[in-house]
Motif scaffolding. Structure first.
Motif, PDB file in Angstrom:
ATOM      1  N   UNK G 221      -0.726   3.592  -9.331  1.00 50.34           N
ATOM      2  CA  UNK G 221      -2.158   3.866  -9.266  1.00 50.34           C
ATOM      3  C   UNK G 221      -2.699   3.554  -7.879  1.00 50.34           C
ATOM      4  N   UNK G 222      -2.255   2.451  -7.301  1.00 51.67           N
ATOM      5  CA  UNK G 222      -2.694   2.109  -5.958  1.00 51.67           C
ATOM      6  C   UNK G 222      -2.407   3.251  -4.992  1.00 51.67           C
ATOM      7  N   UNK G 223      -1.209   3.810  -5.093  1.00 52.74           N
ATOM      8  CA  UNK G 223      -0.815   4.866  -4.160  1.00 52.74           C
ATOM      9  C   UNK G 223      -1.592   6.163  -4.423  1.00 52.74           C
ATOM     10  N   UNK G 224      -1.814   6.483  -5.684  1.00 52.09           N
ATOM     11  CA  UNK G 224      -2.563   7.709  -6.003  1.00 52.09           C
ATOM     12  C   UNK G 224      -4.009   7.607  -5.529  1.00 52.09           C
ATOM     13  N   UNK G 225      -4.534   6.397  -5.487  1.00 51.74           N
ATOM     14  CA  UNK G 225      -5.913   6.197  -5.070  1.00 51.74           C
ATOM     15  C   UNK G 225      -6.036   5.838  -3.601  1.00 51.74           C
ATOM     16  N   UNK G 226      -4.981   6.051  -2.858  1.00 54.75           N
ATOM     17  CA  UNK G 226      -5.015   5.654  -1.448  1.00 54.75           C
ATOM     18  C   UNK G 226      -6.210   6.279  -0.736  1.00 54.75           C
ATOM     19  N   UNK G 227      -6.914   5.436   0.031  1.00 49.93           N
ATOM     20  CA  UNK G 227      -8.052   5.940   0.793  1.00 49.93           C
ATOM     21  C   UNK G 227      -7.599   6.504   2.133  1.00 49.93           C
ATOM     22  N   UNK G 228      -6.310   6.486   2.423  1.00 48.53           N
ATOM     23  CA  UNK G 228      -5.814   7.033   3.680  1.00 48.53           C
ATOM     24  C   UNK G 228      -5.435   8.503   3.494  1.00 48.53           C
ATOM     25  N   UNK G 229      -5.502   9.274   4.551  1.00 53.22           N
ATOM     26  CA  UNK G 229      -5.101  10.686   4.483  1.00 53.22           C
ATOM     27  C   UNK G 229      -3.595  10.816   4.672  1.00 53.22           C
ATOM     28  N   UNK G 230      -3.038  11.872   4.077  1.00 53.81           N
ATOM     29  CA  UNK G 230      -1.644  12.167   4.340  1.00 53.81           C
ATOM     30  C   UNK G 230      -0.687  11.335   3.522  1.00 53.81           C
ATOM     31  N   UNK G 231      -1.088  10.979   2.300  1.00 52.25           N
ATOM     32  CA  UNK G 231      -0.201  10.238   1.391  1.00 52.25           C
ATOM     33  C   UNK G 231      -0.014  11.063   0.124  1.00 52.25           C
ATOM     34  N   UNK G 232       1.231  11.335  -0.243  1.00 55.32           N
ATOM     35  CA  UNK G 232       1.453  11.878  -1.579  1.00 55.32           C
ATOM     36  C   UNK G 232       2.539  11.052  -2.243  1.00 55.32           C
ATOM     37  N   UNK G 233       2.647  11.174  -3.553  1.00 57.00           N
ATOM     38  CA  UNK G 233       3.334  10.168  -4.338  1.00 57.00           C
ATOM     39  C   UNK G 233       4.395  10.820  -5.234  1.00 57.00           C
ATOM     40  N   UNK G 234       5.490  10.111  -5.472  1.00 58.67           N
ATOM     41  CA  UNK G 234       6.480  10.546  -6.460  1.00 58.67           C
ATOM     42  C   UNK G 234       6.559   9.508  -7.582  1.00 58.67           C
ATOM     43  N   UNK G 235       7.411   9.750  -8.541  1.00 62.32           N
ATOM     44  CA  UNK G 235       7.505   8.891  -9.730  1.00 62.32           C
ATOM     45  C   UNK G 235       7.936   7.464  -9.366  1.00 62.32           C
ATOM     46  N   UNK G 236       7.609   6.543 -10.250  1.00 54.07           N
ATOM     47  CA  UNK G 236       8.029   5.153 -10.112  1.00 54.07           C
ATOM     48  C   UNK G 236       9.554   5.070  -9.986  1.00 54.07           C
ATOM     49  N   UNK G 237      10.023   4.337  -8.991  1.00 55.37           N
ATOM     50  CA  UNK G 237      11.459   4.109  -8.748  1.00 55.37           C
ATOM     51  C   UNK G 237      12.204   5.377  -8.338  1.00 55.37           C
ATOM     52  N   UNK G 238      11.472   6.434  -8.001  1.00 54.78           N
ATOM     53  CA  UNK G 238      12.140   7.700  -7.674  1.00 54.78           C
ATOM     54  C   UNK G 238      12.470   7.770  -6.189  1.00 54.78           C
ATOM     55  N   UNK G 239      13.387   6.903  -5.760  1.00 53.01           N
ATOM     56  CA  UNK G 239      13.826   6.919  -4.373  1.00 53.01           C
ATOM     57  C   UNK G 239      14.401   8.269  -3.999  1.00 53.01           C
ATOM     58  N   UNK G 240      15.156   8.866  -4.906  1.00 49.57           N
ATOM     59  CA  UNK G 240      15.700  10.193  -4.645  1.00 49.57           C
ATOM     60  C   UNK G 240      14.581  11.193  -4.326  1.00 49.57           C
ATOM     61  N   UNK G 241      13.563  11.218  -5.152  1.00 51.93           N
ATOM     62  CA  UNK G 241      12.467  12.167  -4.949  1.00 51.93           C
ATOM     63  C   UNK G 241      11.786  11.975  -3.608  1.00 51.93           C
TER      64      UNK G 241
END
Lengths: 252, 252, 252, 252, 252, 252, 252, 252
Positions: G221-241
């Motif tokens: 949730x912290x990452x999805x709500x990032x107030x910084x530009x240029x951040x996108x998120x993958x699944x929890x523990x998804x290092x591969x992704x």
């Protein structure tokens, strides 16, 4: 005791062949007669085959092997077909001691014994799944449908990230009368399948995934929110429920 | 120290029999006197029987066998009845070393010793559950109610998917003074039971189920949203809480 | 149609006074006779007073004023007492047009009309709440209990952050036969109250709070996890449910 | 473009009647030809009737009245039947300006126009709901099923807290080919209905309730965890989905 | 490098004692100099004691025993105090091989070594908990506070269901400068304690409980919604965080 | 009534100046005397200033303007300071009618009246927030701290995505005795701030954000999981709680 | 079969070199030819390298060692590169039996075999993580990126509570073309990193933490709500992704 | 102030042209100089264009029209480009008063003014969405990407239930350099798109849906669990975030 039973009984009352008090007791008893067998820890629903077309199915989860075996023994003793789901090998051993002819299906974790007269389904039920990891649930659905008298076609590992694997099998999709779609992770397969066919699609989410799959919640929500028509959903990992619903539809 | 105690003491002060400072200390001490026994890791509530009609009950969960045994020993030493819930065999062994007469109830995972004077409940408490898998919780409720002095009637495996199993037992429902209904999965049984009776129904959701049962949440929500009157709910798997609440009502 | 009814009928059949076919039809009809009144959009449960001791209560939420009024009219026409919960003024206007004697309780958002014979409860029901903001729910509980024939004592704004406000009222706590505890926010009041008394405590969480109260979830969870004995819980904001459960217990 | 189309074209190529480049372009174009009509903001799926037996249905939610009207106009212009769900009066006004013959169903919030040839379903679809507040969703299911060519039987307000209201209607349950069960709050009705019949039950949870109903989540979970066989579930408040799934099954 | 450092350096530049390029490099280097030690898998924050008054604390959870031991070795080698939380015996063995004087606190699952100069806290920190099962978390808080230089008073098993156990200890509550309240289940203790004192209360929810405690969520929500003033909350089971926050306040 | 009060009274009893029965009544009355004022719908906690250093604060949320005004009137009448939080203009109008000197703080939605003797805090409380949208909550914290006698420094819009805005203000961070950090969205600011200072950080999550911020849950969880030492958390949007906790710490 | 293939074929038809029926069959077959290999339990997507630039990657989770080995064998046999994620040692043993040259990366739990021609990425991918406990996920990302042809720079243990550790490495941040940020607990690192650079940041939440981290939900949730530009998120523990997305961007 | 600035300054110090104390002050000031403009309620990040390639973007949500206009005025005054998201018409009016040339995009709810030099992106960004109801979010993404200098191709209403609508547009998919996929309900479109292309896919879940879509949670989870490679996700309804991430990638 139907209306004609009652009328016949009353005729005998009028002819003096039956005493009013006795007839009254008989009617009341009939109304009271419980169509189940009480084992103390379980009340085996012996009339379910009459009511629903297939005898009671035993969910192995949360029951001891001895409890499962005892219930299974009662069902088989009445000549009815047997289906135990979520059964491990220990449970199978307990059942086999009482019902030696029972078969164990390892991947589906199911115990079956086909006997009695199961009316056949009318068309083919296609069971399809998105990935190799969904096989256990897909097999539970397939075995359930087979035991209930249906012809089953299996189409596995056709997830939406490689759409050509599914599109290549459109004839098999088109020739099914009901389709069970099993998928974990994002659970998108039922929407895509339902967009290609005119028959009912029973969606079965699985707990396959990790992180934000939340034990199958992501797949479940995806399926409930399907934008395609003709999709309904059963519980996470409920292969039995999917196969059973498909069978009921296929017997209409 | 009641009003008459204080007045008597003051009379003795006036008569010079007691020194004011000593009397003051006595009053303060009385106000300070803690009705509990401090074991360091636990403060055994020795006045609970006075306050609530039954001595302190030990929740085994999260306590070491030694801690449970020490608390149990103190309770029994005062001649009070003993009830330990969520106890495994290892805990029983530790308790038995100190309290040899204690009994273990395997299915209910409870340790009991009935002693002292437990006032009897007025009517019968019916404990009913939806499926065989709910038995552990149902038995915890039943044992709790029995230890607390109630007559208990058990009616198991009467889930709503085979309604005739329940309807056949309406006389037993009608003759209870309080009913504890234990159910997992969709938790629909309390609504149906409460619609058939005029007595209070204590609903106990269980964690039985899988997938979207979410460890009993589905059953809990179902019970909280019951459209029937006279249903209140305790925590998931809280057979003790259900039996205890039923006993308190039955002792009114 | 009871056993003696049936026997009497059969006697007449034997005496030739009644034709067997007619008698059979009569028995079947009796079994079929629905103890409800069908309004199309609603089936008013006219036998609920017989079955549960109080006539059907109307939940105003989600029904149009016209629907509420129509159902209310049917209940009052049979001479039964009326209770409508979650009713706004518009609904009251619609009801008053049909039932001019009905009373509106603004804070409780309830419409009542006391008529017929409501058996009195045996003791006093204490309704207590943690804060001023919980009053609407507490009043719904109190009005419900009063309409159902109980004597009600109200004790408001005694939250646990100022414990002396509660402790000062212990005599009122001790003299109640059942206690309804209404609280929002952290929902700690039922645990504290139940630790002080020997009677059943019905806990009613409210949606009062903000942020992590999540519309009453915090209070609900607090009450379900109460470490005190003799606490059971109803739905969030369900003052009616709390008052009704208390009344059922108080009528035992 | 089928296999025989391609072969015919190639024959003409071989006979020199068609230029290879032109034929190639024709084949590619055919493969590219989109069976939809592009309105910029929407791609109307004009082949859906061919693929799925009923033209595209418009979900009104989240679309402007003008967008709904434009899509509706294109569908009606092709002579196809129209169904708009979740439509308010403002949307109906916009649609009526383009399609004057369209009908508005207030309770169901649906706009319909029956034209073209809708193949009739084989049996009756029973739509049943637990309470008066569930009517909007039940009506959406019923209207959907009717527009899709099915005979619909409505059985409303038969919730499980007054079981006799449902049991009195068993003949209607027995005579349906598919049953849609709509319920909010604890969502227990589908389990009870499915235990009484042999046909598929489509369960539709509603958002009716408050507090711990969480906008229909309690009912949804109850239905997903149903212990009865032959129950599958659609989204909360998705009357359309329930009626549509029932229609697809009834057309098998 | 402070303002006076820079000015001194520039003085030397002006006097020709230092070359401008060299001085420039020195300033940049100072700005770049990382106050940490890089172990590859970890960057030990060697300046934390300067910045925050206590050296870096090692959270054992999720680190291998070897990783913990290596970090611990570096900290101890610099003469700083050591605190490892969530450490099992295997981790202790690995640490002890490098730091033989380290002590293991079994109940608190902590490894400590007091060395260097820890400034003493000003008053007493009272650590209190609701039940015996909360002891592990309470001890983690107590050990943390002690290692950080505080005097700690322990008051255990004073849950709100037996309020007299807490009220009997008001003098100890009153004499603390900061209070850490540890509780699971409904988490009501912090509200009650904060209502009795004027000092800050740090609330630590624990995962003790079952069913609807949801691993400590019920307690966490209860504490966040506390109606008492002067309560703030740390993570579930975060005894370290509670003790550390209390210590920081006690060192003001 | 303290120990010396009791001793003095007893001395008078011994000297015959006071009758034992009268003295007994006096002691009992003292023990019974409720330090609150009962308004029916509210029990104003008149001793809170004695117990907790600041009079009772009124949470406006969920109370009618009339209720708020009545409570405010009683507090001011006793010469105590007034703080009403979550107050809209309508509430302010009602309060002003009774307390004309009260001030309204629009952004903070608070009503205040400073009177009586509020002991001053020892250092400065820094209130900082991540974004402009967090201002309402930050101002509630700042006003609360000021009314409670503290010097407040405001540092707004220093979110972590432009770290230089925060780092530029390190001297202000360093000179605070307690820091209140208000942030919505990902709630990362408290971790960064706490890593730079040695004083306690009270983190206040706000409901600012959308989508997966879930009304402040994302910020709340971020703060609870802070990897920095010396962070504790209050409820979402609870600016009052943050300011109050900071004040209590600053008055130590 | 492209447009030029079809034209060439048609030319041969026109020249009489190919029979129209045969050509028609050939076109249809081409359209039908499934670019996958059917192993029964899996359909290996043999064209993925063509479609997506890298062959199919095997997710080990939920597959038996034998299933993984069989799929791996087919991929390697076609000369393609191999990557298996979430593989334990038992799976490695099964793979090694078929593919002896495969390498196991213990911390990343990955099996790799580099063969064939992997096009190199254009810049450097920086993989950074907040704590030592995040290493497994960070290594999965790093190994994935390396196998896919990228240069990888690793920067570990630079969490926001000791900001200087990150700020000291700004040159490495600045020289990366894509950054993968791995963090558990509050997941604040991506916001801080993205505020310092102009390149895309792929955020990977981990399940590291306890209590209210809820298995990585707090970080997600912290990452999805990032107030910084240029951040996108993958699944929890998804290092591969994370590594794969970074590689796809780095190959643009 | 860079290394060469410092060296030049020091040279002047050595040459006696600058006083050491003055030079020291200058260096410290440079280090302290905040690259932002303080408006009291906001600190406008004036260096963001330098750091991140595009000036600060204003999120309209939660700010008053006056606050938005003031910040916008400062940005435009420096000659930088303006982008305000989540702006209603009232906000636009306030902005237009200060910045008359600003444009309002109704569907995207964005205010823009292009000025200064925005470097162009290298390829085309395709913005695609699943349904007509997703247009607002898709347009926010498209406008964002356009303002940031990118060529944008829009492909709307291609949801997976009518797959042919998407497959017909494969050439447009293939010719994009980055793809933004916007979808609500089950959120399956990103998985299908990513399976067809080799470029990065930024998935944007929307809150479109009802019931178990939970305000976009279903779509969010579906996207996070995507079984396709090369998908990363931004917050629900975060069209800006999707367009911005795509632009950053397209500018590499």
């Amino acid at each position: 005791m139907t209306a004609s039973d009652i009328e016949a009984l009353l005729d005998r009352v009028r002819r003096g062949e039956v005493d009013p008090a006795a007839a009254s007791a008989q009617i009341l008893a009939a109304l009271r007669a419980a169509p189940f067998e009480d084992l103390g820890f379980a009340r085996v629903d012996t009339h379910r085959e009459l009511r629903q077309g297939f005898p009671e199915v035993i969910l192995g989860l949360g029951k001891s092997p001895e409890q499962v075996a005892a219930i299974a023994g009662r069902i088989v003793a009445r000549g009815q077909a047997l289906l135990v789901t979520r059964a491990d090998l220990q449970t199978y051993d307990a059942v086999r001691a009482l019902v030696p002819e029972a078969t164990y299906h390892g991947q589906a974790r199911a115990i079956t014994l086909v006997q009695g007269q199961i009316p056949p389904g009318r068309g083919t039920i296609l069971v399809t799944c998105a990935g190799t990891s969904d096989l256990a649930v897909a097999e539970e659905a397939a075995i359930t449908a087979e035991v209930m008298g249906n012809k089953v076609d299996r189409l596995y590992d056709v997830g939406v990230a490689g759409l050509h694997r599914l599109l290549a099998e459109q004839p098999r999709l088109q020739s099914a009368r009901v389709i069970v779609v099993v998928a974990g992770m994002e659970g998108a397969l039922p929407s895509v399948v339902a967009g290609l066919v005119t028959v009912p699609v029973i969606a079965v989410p699985t707990s396959i995934g990790y992180g934000a799959s939340f034990g199958g919640v992501a797949a479940l929500l995806g399926m409930l929110n399907s934008c395609a028509n003709g999709v309904s959903v059963v519980n996470i990992d409920n292969g039995f429920g999917g196969g059973c619903m498909a069978s009921i539809i296929n017997h209409l």
